[in-house]
Design a protein around this motif. Structure first.
Motif, PDB file in Angstrom:
ATOM      1  N   LYS A  67      53.629  32.903 -42.732  1.00 21.26           N
ATOM      2  CA  LYS A  67      52.825  33.793 -41.888  1.00 21.26           C
ATOM      3  C   LYS A  67      51.343  33.796 -42.275  1.00 21.26           C
ATOM      4  O   LYS A  67      50.537  34.418 -41.592  1.00 21.26           O
ATOM      5  CB  LYS A  67      53.381  35.219 -41.906  1.00 21.26           C
ATOM      6  CG  LYS A  67      54.616  35.391 -41.010  1.00 21.26           C
ATOM      7  CD  LYS A  67      54.944  36.858 -40.782  1.00 21.26           C
ATOM      8  CE  LYS A  67      56.052  37.029 -39.754  1.00 21.26           C
ATOM      9  NZ  LYS A  67      56.386  38.457 -39.529  1.00 21.26           N
ATOM     10  N   LEU A  68      50.999  33.105 -43.354  1.00 23.26           N
ATOM     11  CA  LEU A  68      49.582  33.017 -43.725  1.00 23.26           C
ATOM     12  C   LEU A  68      48.933  31.920 -42.892  1.00 23.26           C
ATOM     13  O   LEU A  68      49.251  30.745 -43.024  1.00 23.26           O
ATOM     14  CB  LEU A  68      49.423  32.725 -45.214  1.00 23.26           C
ATOM     15  CG  LEU A  68      47.982  32.713 -45.724  1.00 23.26           C
ATOM     16  CD1 LEU A  68      47.285  34.045 -45.498  1.00 23.26           C
ATOM     17  CD2 LEU A  68      47.934  32.347 -47.201  1.00 23.26           C
ATOM     18  N   LYS A  69      48.039  32.311 -42.009  1.00 16.07           N
ATOM     19  CA  LYS A  69      47.475  31.371 -41.033  1.00 16.07           C
ATOM     20  C   LYS A  69      46.083  30.883 -41.392  1.00 16.07           C
ATOM     21  O   LYS A  69      45.646  29.823 -40.942  1.00 16.07           O
ATOM     22  CB  LYS A  69      47.434  32.032 -39.646  1.00 16.07           C
ATOM     23  CG  LYS A  69      48.801  32.476 -39.144  1.00 16.07           C
ATOM     24  CD  LYS A  69      49.783  31.316 -39.094  1.00 16.07           C
ATOM     25  CE  LYS A  69      51.165  31.723 -38.628  1.00 16.07           C
ATOM     26  NZ  LYS A  69      52.091  30.570 -38.616  1.00 16.07           N
ATOM     27  N   GLY A  70      45.345  31.680 -42.146  1.00 17.41           N
ATOM     28  CA  GLY A  70      43.985  31.277 -42.469  1.00 17.41           C
ATOM     29  C   GLY A  70      43.316  32.273 -43.389  1.00 17.41           C
ATOM     30  O   GLY A  70      43.963  33.169 -43.945  1.00 17.41           O
ATOM     31  N   PHE A  80      45.835  28.862 -31.470  1.00 16.16           N
ATOM     32  CA  PHE A  80      44.865  28.778 -32.567  1.00 16.16           C
ATOM     33  C   PHE A  80      45.523  29.016 -33.912  1.00 16.16           C
ATOM     34  O   PHE A  80      45.295  28.262 -34.872  1.00 16.16           O
ATOM     35  CB  PHE A  80      43.723  29.778 -32.344  1.00 16.16           C
ATOM     36  CG  PHE A  80      42.674  29.730 -33.409  1.00 16.16           C
ATOM     37  CD1 PHE A  80      41.670  28.768 -33.362  1.00 16.16           C
ATOM     38  CD2 PHE A  80      42.671  30.627 -34.478  1.00 16.16           C
ATOM     39  CE1 PHE A  80      40.699  28.696 -34.356  1.00 16.16           C
ATOM     40  CE2 PHE A  80      41.713  30.555 -35.465  1.00 16.16           C
ATOM     41  CZ  PHE A  80      40.719  29.583 -35.417  1.00 16.16           C
ATOM     42  N   TYR A  81      46.318  30.069 -33.992  1.00 19.92           N
ATOM     43  CA  TYR A  81      46.931  30.429 -35.276  1.00 19.92           C
ATOM     44  C   TYR A  81      48.315  29.826 -35.484  1.00 19.92           C
ATOM     45  O   TYR A  81      48.986  30.111 -36.483  1.00 19.92           O
ATOM     46  CB  TYR A  81      47.033  31.968 -35.384  1.00 19.92           C
ATOM     47  CG  TYR A  81      45.711  32.637 -35.691  1.00 19.92           C
ATOM     48  CD1 TYR A  81      45.019  32.372 -36.870  1.00 19.92           C
ATOM     49  CD2 TYR A  81      45.152  33.561 -34.803  1.00 19.92           C
ATOM     50  CE1 TYR A  81      43.821  33.002 -37.160  1.00 19.92           C
ATOM     51  CE2 TYR A  81      43.945  34.204 -35.082  1.00 19.92           C
ATOM     52  CZ  TYR A  81      43.288  33.911 -36.262  1.00 19.92           C
ATOM     53  OH  TYR A  81      42.102  34.549 -36.550  1.00 19.92           O
ATOM     54  N   ASN A  82      48.748  28.995 -34.539  1.00 25.18           N
ATOM     55  CA  ASN A  82      50.042  28.320 -34.668  1.00 25.18           C
ATOM     56  C   ASN A  82      51.159  29.325 -34.943  1.00 25.18           C
ATOM     57  O   ASN A  82      51.915  29.236 -35.905  1.00 25.18           O
ATOM     58  CB  ASN A  82      49.998  27.258 -35.772  1.00 25.18           C
ATOM     59  CG  ASN A  82      51.216  26.358 -35.786  1.00 25.18           C
ATOM     60  OD1 ASN A  82      51.855  26.164 -34.741  1.00 25.18           O
ATOM     61  ND2 ASN A  82      51.575  25.855 -36.944  1.00 25.18           N
ATOM     62  N   LEU A  83      51.263  30.311 -34.053  1.00 27.93           N
ATOM     63  CA  LEU A  83      52.251  31.385 -34.236  1.00 27.93           C
ATOM     64  C   LEU A  83      53.648  30.925 -33.824  1.00 27.93           C
ATOM     65  O   LEU A  83      53.797  30.172 -32.883  1.00 27.93           O
ATOM     66  CB  LEU A  83      51.829  32.616 -33.424  1.00 27.93           C
ATOM     67  CG  LEU A  83      50.438  33.185 -33.727  1.00 27.93           C
ATOM     68  CD1 LEU A  83      50.199  34.450 -32.916  1.00 27.93           C
ATOM     69  CD2 LEU A  83      50.263  33.477 -35.220  1.00 27.93           C
TER      70      LEU A  83
END
Length: 276
Positions: A100-103, A273-276
């Motif tokens: 869940k860590l995206k950036g 963008f965040y690849n969820l």
């Protein structure tokens, strides 16, 4: 249609750690946790959110990851890491285990050095993010936009997003420098923009929906529908508006757009963008 709030915060309020929350911000001088946000998201038919760092520590990153692990509606985390650290490579390897860590984000607007983004060690750190598919949130004021433009050009394959439209001052009407900077940085196809934090930069007591129209026109034209993400900036936004008020400003502006375009701004672009 999946709706994602691409920008909100959680914290356990501490007067020293959270000294940026000054006494004129008493409404947010308290804890804000998932149990406070979840019913609000449900009331506004928002399916999930991205929790963004407010404190510059790895403890903050772990705090948000813990909340995300225990709350399915938190779809991703934008944490903090010391991008200038000599140990950065090993820290990124460590953090890449957390799905869940995206950036990451750094509070650049708070740095005394207006050229902070171009610092050698910082840029060396940014160069490490792409291999782990980490995004980077750019938190700046309008005065930083020329430097930010130079910065993003160095990393054409890194995914960047500008938080809060780079905080134009909605209490004034001269947006010329801000507009020039935003149009420049939007020319880089790897840079996105969050339609977030609007009311926070307005007159907290006397804003009106029309205050935001010009700047929304600019970013919508400059970035295009595919690179804009809705975000609330809750609970900071409570300084000036309810969650629904913040939501409705965006809903009102984009109501004239096609259903497909609206779906992108409300969630599709954040998911991509965040690849969820």
């Amino acid at each position: 249609m999946k709706k994602i709030d691409s920008h909100q915060h959680f914290w356990k309020y501490h007067p020293v750690k959270d000294a940026w929350i000054t006494d004129d911000m008493k409404v947010i001088q308290r804890d804000f946790l998932p149990e406070d946000l979840q019913p609000i998201l449900q009331e506004n038919n928002v399916d999930g959110c991205i929790a963004v760092q407010a404190d510059q520590s790895e403890e903050e990153t772990h705090f948000l990851l813990g909340l995300a692990e225990n709350n399915d509606f938190i779809k991703g985390v934008v944490g903090w890491i010391d991008l200038r650290s000599p140990d950065l490579v090993s820290r990124l390897d460590y953090f890449s285990q957390f799905k869940k860590l995206k950036g990451f984000r750094h509070i650049v607007q708070g740095e005394a050095d207006e050229n902070f983004l171009l610092g050698t060690a910082f840029c060396e750190g940014i160069a490490q993010l792409e291999k782990h598919h980490f995004t980077y949130d750019i938190l700046i004021f309008p005065k930083h936009l020329p430097v930010a433009f130079e910065f993003v050009k160095r990393f054409p394959n890194q995914k960047f997003v500008i938080d809060h439209l780079a905080k134009p001052n909605f209490k004034q009407t001269d947006f010329a420098d801000w507009e020039k900077g935003m149009r420049e940085i939007a020319s880089c196809p790897n840079v996105y923009c969050k339609v977030s934090g609007l009311v926070t930069e307005a007159d907290w007591k006397h804003w009106k929906t029309s205050d935001f129209t010009y700047c929304l026109d600019v970013v919508t034209e400059a970035f295009g529908i595919n690179r804009l993400l809705f975000g609330s900036d809750w609970p900071v936004s409570l300084l000036a508006a309810t969650y629904k008020d913040s939501f409705d400003i965006v809903a009102d502006y984009y109501s004239k757009f096609s259903k497909e375009d609206q779906e992108k701004i409300w969630g599709g672009n954040a998911i991509a963008f965040y690849n969820l």
